[in-house]
Write a protein that holds these residues in place. Structure first.
Motif, short mmCIF file in Angstrom:
data_model
loop_
_atom_site.label_atom_id
_atom_site.label_comp_id
_atom_site.label_asym_id
_atom_site.label_seq_id
_atom_site.Cartn_x
_atom_site.Cartn_y
_atom_site.Cartn_z
N GLU A 116 -6.33 14.64 5.32
CA GLU A 116 -7.48 15.16 4.26
C GLU A 116 -6.53 15.01 2.88
O GLU A 116 -7.57 14.99 2.00
CB GLU A 116 -7.96 16.43 4.61
N ARG A 117 -5.46 14.47 2.70
CA ARG A 117 -4.86 14.63 1.23
C ARG A 117 -5.40 13.32 0.81
O ARG A 117 -5.53 12.15 1.45
CB ARG A 117 -3.25 14.63 1.43
N ARG A 118 -5.59 13.36 -0.53
CA ARG A 118 -6.21 12.09 -1.52
C ARG A 118 -5.30 10.83 -1.07
O ARG A 118 -5.68 9.69 -1.23
CB ARG A 118 -6.44 12.45 -2.95
N GLU A 119 -3.85 11.22 -1.08
CA GLU A 119 -3.19 10.18 -1.08
C GLU A 119 -3.12 9.20 0.39
O GLU A 119 -3.01 8.08 0.50
CB GLU A 119 -1.57 10.79 -1.04
N VAL A 178 0.98 -0.91 0.06
CA VAL A 178 0.14 -0.15 0.00
C VAL A 178 0.77 1.26 -0.21
O VAL A 178 1.76 1.45 0.90
CB VAL A 178 -0.87 0.04 1.16
N ASN A 179 0.87 2.04 -1.07
CA ASN A 179 1.57 3.30 -0.92
C ASN A 179 0.71 4.36 -0.79
O ASN A 179 -0.40 4.62 -1.16
CB ASN A 179 2.06 3.36 -2.45
N GLY A 180 1.09 5.61 -0.18
CA GLY A 180 0.32 6.63 -0.07
C GLY A 180 0.89 7.55 1.30
O GLY A 180 2.13 7.67 1.37
N MET A 181 0.30 8.22 1.94
CA MET A 181 0.57 9.12 2.99
C MET A 181 0.22 8.60 4.31
O MET A 181 -1.05 7.71 4.51
CB MET A 181 0.05 10.35 2.58
N LEU A 182 0.75 8.94 5.50
CA LEU A 182 0.51 8.39 6.79
C LEU A 182 -0.92 8.94 7.27
O LEU A 182 -1.61 8.15 8.01
CB LEU A 182 1.65 8.69 7.73
N GLY A 183 -1.13 10.17 7.03
CA GLY A 183 -2.63 10.56 7.45
C GLY A 183 -2.67 11.50 8.96
O GLY A 183 -3.49 11.34 9.40
N LEU A 184 -1.54 11.77 9.29
CA LEU A 184 -1.75 12.37 10.66
C LEU A 184 -2.52 13.57 10.71
O LEU A 184 -2.65 14.26 9.71
CB LEU A 184 -0.28 12.81 11.29
#
Length: 500
Positions: free
Chosen positions: A172-175, A151-157
């Motif tokens: 809130e970023r789409r990644e 799974v690639n993307g952003m951590l989402g803190l």
């Protein structure tokens, strides 16, 4: 999925989680280890909404990897997430999964959208370089014959750690949204094989005579899903019927009026009438016996069919099946008609994932609206109904013996996915899923469930592709677009999956 108290809840998946790093970094870059552990605890907290999560912490040497493998085995995890928190050698990670054979997903979740290039230090960079070791892991796992997913993307803190030199508010970023949607699908999917491996599916009566596509080998189904098939007899249900009390019937009548609306006579079909009080009372008496059967045999699902001798006691008994089996389906015990055990599996998969799973087949094509009506004469998954389902009295069940009460209903307007569990010529189970839209088109008033569905292709083109996959002629209809979710279930169960 249940809007009423479940008779038996699905099991929560058991998720293993660990973060990786290189032990040499910790003395070189003070605070880095604690920062990465904080990221790991954040992931643990997020996953805990869907599963029981076991976070080992940091694995930073091959010896620690062996300890982690043993630790994860002791906790009997269904799926393991390896959080690539920073660079780590592949020799650190490989032993974990040589010891713990649960499927593995690598998490490449970058904490920030962009480094603070002007102020970044080497330690700051290392806290964001989780992508660096993943190709190394992929190469080694491929050579070791260990399947993996990424799974690639952003951590989402939703905050920025005090040690950080950049903005890490990325939830809130789409990644981040996309990555966490995929992680949630993996976590929820892990609950399907766990629940099936602990499930008891009742098989009551027999398969509708001549429906050769539905005939299955119980051993084959047990071997490929882990579920147990409990073969039941009509006399078992008849025994339960004799134990039903007046209070049981009254309680079921209350459930019936809560879940359904009672029809008048059909304006079009002379065999579809307003149910009589006697028909409703009998359906509730049978429903009480059906629930007793489920509880007595500790069932998680039920596949059934029995026509009985003309005018015999068992013919009368089976005539009351549909209402009770719809009530059971509403309470987490999916029931499939005509002895279709494979579709009971499809319904149970959908129910475990919380997306419904209503028993369906092709009813008719509407070439004006370019929809295909999907449905059956019951049972129905009430939790995904467009309004209250209608109960109609049936002067006869088409193609079957007996009379009784049937369900007329439509699945909610909006996104749907059908899931078909079929069997190939070499005895392997195969999943087929199709995404479409339930429309607000008209349905017949004949006491059957019917949902007009618009697929992405013209009905003829869609049916050509569907039929080419050699499906079982029944399927489970779920709400939402779930093909990606079903694909993950199939992968974890080591089954082929086709998306149409």
């Amino acid at each position: 999925m249940s809007i009423y108290p479940a008779i038996k809840a699905s099991l929560k998946p058991r998720i293993g989680l660990y973060s990786v790093g290189l032990r040499a970094y910790w003395e070189q870059f003070p605070g880095l280890k604690e920062r990465l552990e904080e990221y790991g605890r954040f992931i643990e907290h997020q996953m805990a909404a869907w599963a029981d999560v076991y976070y080992y912490g940091l694995v930073d040497t091959e010896g620690e990897g062996r300890k982690a493998g043993d630790w994860l085995n002791e906790r009997q995890v269904d799926l393991v997430f390896c959080h690539a928190a920073t660079y780590s050698t592949s020799s650190t990670v490989l032993p974990v999964h040589q010891i713990c054979k649960a499927p593995v997903v690598f998490l490449n979740l970058q904490p920030t959208a962009r480094l603070n290039y002007e102020q970044s230090t080497t330690g700051e960079w290392l806290a964001h370089c989780g992508a660096c070791p993943v190709p190394e892991f992929a190469n080694v796992f491929n050579r070791a014959g260990i399947p993996f997913r990424v799974v690639n993307g952003m951590l989402g803190l939703d905050y920025t750690p005090a040690i950080s030199l950049t903005n890490e508010v990325t939830h809130e970023r789409r990644e981040a949204v996309r990555a966490w949607r995929e992680i949630e699908e993996w976590v929820r999917s892990a609950g399907v094989p766990r629940t099936l491996q602990h499930s008891r599916f009742g098989f009551l009566g027999n398969t509708y005579s001549g429906m050769l596509d539905m005939y299955s080998d119980f051993t084959m189904i047990s071997a490929q899903t882990g579920l147990h098939v409990e073969v039941l007899e009509m006399c078992d249900l008849d025994r339960m019927l004799r134990e039903v009390t007046a209070q049981d019937v009254k309680r079921k009548l209350g459930e019936l009026h809560d879940m359904f609306q009672i029809s008048g006579d059909s304006p079009s079909d002379p065999i579809a009438k307003k149910p009589t009080e006697e028909q409703l009372e009998w359906s509730c008496r049978v429903a009480a016996a059906q629930e007793k059967l489920v509880r007595a045999y500790d069932l998680d699902a039920l596949s059934y069919y029995y026509h009985g001798a003309p005018s015999g006691e068992y013919e009368k008994l089976q005539g009351g099946f549909i209402v009770g089996h719809s009530l059971l389906t509403a309470r987490g015990i999916p029931c499939s008609g005509e002895g279709d055990l494979k579709t009971a599996v499809a319904m149970k998969i959908s129910d475990i994932l919380g997306v419904g799973g209503s028993f369906s087949e092709i009813v008719v094509v509407d070439y004006i609206d370019e929809t295909i009506l999907l449905g059956h004469d019951g049972p129905f998954h009430i939790a995904i109904s467009e309004g209250k389902p209608v109960l109609r009295g049936m002067g006869l069940y088409h193609g079957k013996q007996g009379t009784g009460v049937s369900v007329e209903a439509k699945v909610k307007t909006g996104a749907i996915t059908t899931l078909n569990v079929t069997q190939t010529g070499d005895g392997k189970l195969k999943l087929i899923s199709s995404e479409g839209e339930s429309t607000n088109g008209p349905i017949m008033k004949i006491g059957n469930t019917q949902t007009p569905v618009k697929f992405r292709e013209h009905p003829d083109a869609y049916m050509s592709r569907w039929f080419a996959e050699a499906p079982t002629h029944h399927c489970a209809m779920s709400i939402g677009h779930n093909a990606s979710q079903f694909q993950k279930v199939a992968e974890l169960m080591k089954l082929k999956h086709v998306v149409l």
